[in-house]
Design a protein around this motif. Structure first.
Motif, mmCIF file in Angstrom:
data_model
loop_
_atom_site.group_PDB
_atom_site.id
_atom_site.type_symbol
_atom_site.label_atom_id
_atom_site.label_comp_id
_atom_site.label_asym_id
_atom_site.label_seq_id
_atom_site.Cartn_x
_atom_site.Cartn_y
_atom_site.Cartn_z
ATOM 1 N N VAL A 1 0.902 -1.368 0.023
ATOM 2 C CA VAL A 1 0.020 -0.012 -0.069
ATOM 3 C C VAL A 1 0.781 1.300 0.113
ATOM 4 N N ILE A 2 2.184 1.384 0.660
ATOM 5 C CA ILE A 2 2.853 2.357 0.724
ATOM 6 C C ILE A 2 3.424 2.710 -0.396
ATOM 7 N N GLN A 3 4.018 1.607 -1.091
ATOM 8 C CA GLN A 3 4.559 1.474 -2.563
ATOM 9 C C GLN A 3 3.377 2.363 -3.465
ATOM 10 N N HIS A 4 2.143 1.965 -3.349
ATOM 11 C CA HIS A 4 1.143 2.176 -4.411
ATOM 12 C C HIS A 4 0.940 3.680 -4.196
ATOM 13 N N LEU A 5 0.849 4.310 -3.056
ATOM 14 C CA LEU A 5 0.694 5.785 -2.755
ATOM 15 C C LEU A 5 1.916 6.626 -3.144
ATOM 16 N N LYS A 6 2.970 5.930 -3.129
ATOM 17 C CA LYS A 6 4.332 6.969 -3.679
ATOM 18 C C LYS A 6 4.166 6.699 -5.167
ATOM 19 N N THR A 7 3.763 6.022 -5.464
ATOM 20 C CA THR A 7 3.822 5.789 -7.129
ATOM 21 C C THR A 7 2.559 6.545 -7.585
ATOM 22 N N SER A 8 1.447 6.327 -7.210
ATOM 23 C CA SER A 8 0.263 6.795 -7.766
ATOM 24 C C SER A 8 0.125 8.423 -7.590
ATOM 25 N N SER B 1 -1.571 -1.444 15.078
ATOM 26 C CA SER B 1 -0.326 -0.663 15.364
ATOM 27 C C SER B 1 0.816 -1.203 15.498
ATOM 28 N N MET B 2 0.854 -2.665 15.576
ATOM 29 C CA MET B 2 2.111 -3.337 15.850
ATOM 30 C C MET B 2 2.900 -3.559 14.492
ATOM 31 N N ILE B 3 1.905 -3.687 13.338
ATOM 32 C CA ILE B 3 2.313 -3.726 11.779
ATOM 33 C C ILE B 3 2.910 -2.434 11.561
ATOM 34 N N ALA B 4 2.111 -1.257 11.854
ATOM 35 C CA ALA B 4 2.519 0.168 11.436
ATOM 36 C C ALA B 4 3.798 0.339 12.013
ATOM 37 N N ALA B 5 4.294 0.158 13.362
ATOM 38 C CA ALA B 5 5.313 0.527 14.031
ATOM 39 C C ALA B 5 6.407 -0.163 13.204
ATOM 40 N N SER B 6 6.249 -1.243 12.636
ATOM 41 C CA SER B 6 7.469 -1.916 12.033
ATOM 42 C C SER B 6 7.858 -1.479 10.660
ATOM 43 N N LEU B 7 7.127 -0.618 10.016
ATOM 44 C CA LEU B 7 7.308 0.043 8.613
ATOM 45 C C LEU B 7 8.104 1.076 8.658
ATOM 46 N N ARG B 8 9.035 1.101 7.773
ATOM 47 C CA ARG B 8 9.890 1.959 7.620
ATOM 48 C C ARG B 8 10.230 2.526 6.015
ATOM 49 N N PRO B 9 10.767 3.717 5.969
ATOM 50 C CA PRO B 9 11.168 4.025 4.723
ATOM 51 C C PRO B 9 12.389 3.361 4.302
ATOM 52 N N GLN B 10 12.218 3.070 2.764
ATOM 53 C CA GLN B 10 13.226 2.273 2.158
ATOM 54 C C GLN B 10 14.713 3.209 2.382
ATOM 55 N N GLU B 11 15.947 2.605 2.357
ATOM 56 C CA GLU B 11 16.950 3.332 2.628
ATOM 57 C C GLU B 11 17.277 4.404 1.349
ATOM 58 N N ASN B 12 16.693 3.942 0.312
ATOM 59 C CA ASN B 12 16.959 4.850 -0.966
ATOM 60 C C ASN B 12 15.631 5.665 -1.228
ATOM 61 N N ASP B 13 14.877 5.845 -0.294
ATOM 62 C CA ASP B 13 13.821 6.631 -0.493
ATOM 63 C C ASP B 13 13.425 7.300 0.679
ATOM 64 N N ASN C 1 20.794 12.010 9.016
ATOM 65 C CA ASN C 1 20.010 11.150 8.016
ATOM 66 C C ASN C 1 19.166 10.247 8.453
ATOM 67 N N ASN C 2 19.115 10.050 9.700
ATOM 68 C CA ASN C 2 17.996 8.910 10.456
ATOM 69 C C ASN C 2 16.872 9.323 10.415
ATOM 70 N N ASN C 3 15.996 8.720 9.378
ATOM 71 C CA ASN C 3 14.648 9.410 9.169
ATOM 72 C C ASN C 3 13.745 8.914 10.096
ATOM 73 N N THR C 4 13.916 7.847 10.915
ATOM 74 C CA THR C 4 13.026 6.980 11.755
ATOM 75 C C THR C 4 12.793 8.068 13.141
ATOM 76 N N ASN C 5 14.070 8.495 13.646
ATOM 77 C CA ASN C 5 13.764 9.129 14.900
ATOM 78 C C ASN C 5 13.503 10.989 14.664
ATOM 79 N N ASN C 6 13.709 11.287 13.203
ATOM 80 C CA ASN C 6 13.266 12.655 13.125
ATOM 81 C C ASN C 6 11.619 12.947 12.969
#
Length: 242
Positions: A92-99, A116-128, A175-180
């Motif tokens: 779903v994340i990939q679809h939103l970014k592409t569309s 929420s357990m699933i959501a907390a495990s999702l991160r941006p890709q290192e190249n995006d 560059n740490n996108n998670t904690n920002n």
């Protein structure tokens, strides 16, 4: 705002997953808006896109003009590890970014209970890292996580702890996108599965990017507290996106 139902292939095993996306067709593409992904509770226990919390959040975010997505039926079976479900939301994340490449200013990864357990495990890709992420975690199933993810419980534990805590290395790494990015944790003081003390002990080491809100009287299911929940989310959204 109009909604469309599409079918995506899960990033985990290519299983077809029903996805509903709400967005404004007439939205000026030169004026980006946040996107929101809402992950629902555990399927075998009745969790689905028609859940009262997910509907309340969807109605709120879509009324604000945010691009809002949620998952429905899947042709796969509910796992006991959480990993296939994680792959669903990665798709779903990939679809939103592409569309909506020109419309997304920000991405809120939201989830309720198992979601929420699933959501907390999702991160941006290192190249995006072009789109900042924030997280909305409602009634995180802290004390029953082991039952929802069995052999992968340690993975989900490490992922959410990484999200919530700021280490010395994180604070020194621009560059740490998670904690920002911002995190809102919401829970009721009558939650049947995780007590207030457990939540408080868990959150005492959270970084300054984390805000936690306890709702007096609310339990894990939020019946009759949906409006209160939405009000707290609105307050956080207003501060986050000003």
């Amino acid at each position: 705002m109009p909604s469309e139902t599409i079918f995506l292939e899960s990033c985990h095993d290519k299983t077809s997953i029903e996805t509903r996306v709400t967005f404004n067709n007439n939205h000026d593409s030169t004026f980006p808006v946040p996107g929101v992904i809402l992950a629902h509770p555990y399927g075998p226990l009745g969790g689905n896109m028609r859940n009262n919390v997910i509907i309340a959040l969807h109605n709120y975010f879509s009324s604000k003009g945010f691009i809002t997505a949620w998952c429905g039926h899947s042709k796969g079976r509910t796992s006991w590890t959480g990993m296939p479900e994680r792959g669903d939301y990665e798709a779903v994340i990939q679809h939103l970014k592409t569309s909506f490449p020109q419309k997304l200013s920000h991405l809120i990864i939201g989830g309720y209970s198992f979601g929420s357990m699933i959501a907390a495990s999702l991160r941006p890709q290192e190249n995006d890292l072009s789109i900042p992420y924030s997280y909305l975690l409602i009634s995180y199933p802290l004390n029953v996580r082991w039952a929802l993810s069995t052999v992968r419980s340690s993975f989900f534990s490490s992922q959410v702890n990484q999200l919530l805590r700021t280490t010395e290395n994180d604070s020194n790494n621009d560059n740490n996108n998670t904690n920002n990015n911002k995190v809102l944790v919401l829970y009721g003081d009558h939650d049947q599965f995780t007590g207030v003390r457990s939540y408080q002990n868990w959150l005492k080491y959270a970084g300054q990017h984390v805000e936690s809100v306890i709702i007096p009287g609310a339990d894990h299911f939020w019946f009759e507290y949906e409006n209160t929940l939405v009000t707290k989310v609105h307050d956080w959204v207003t501060r986050t996106f000003q």
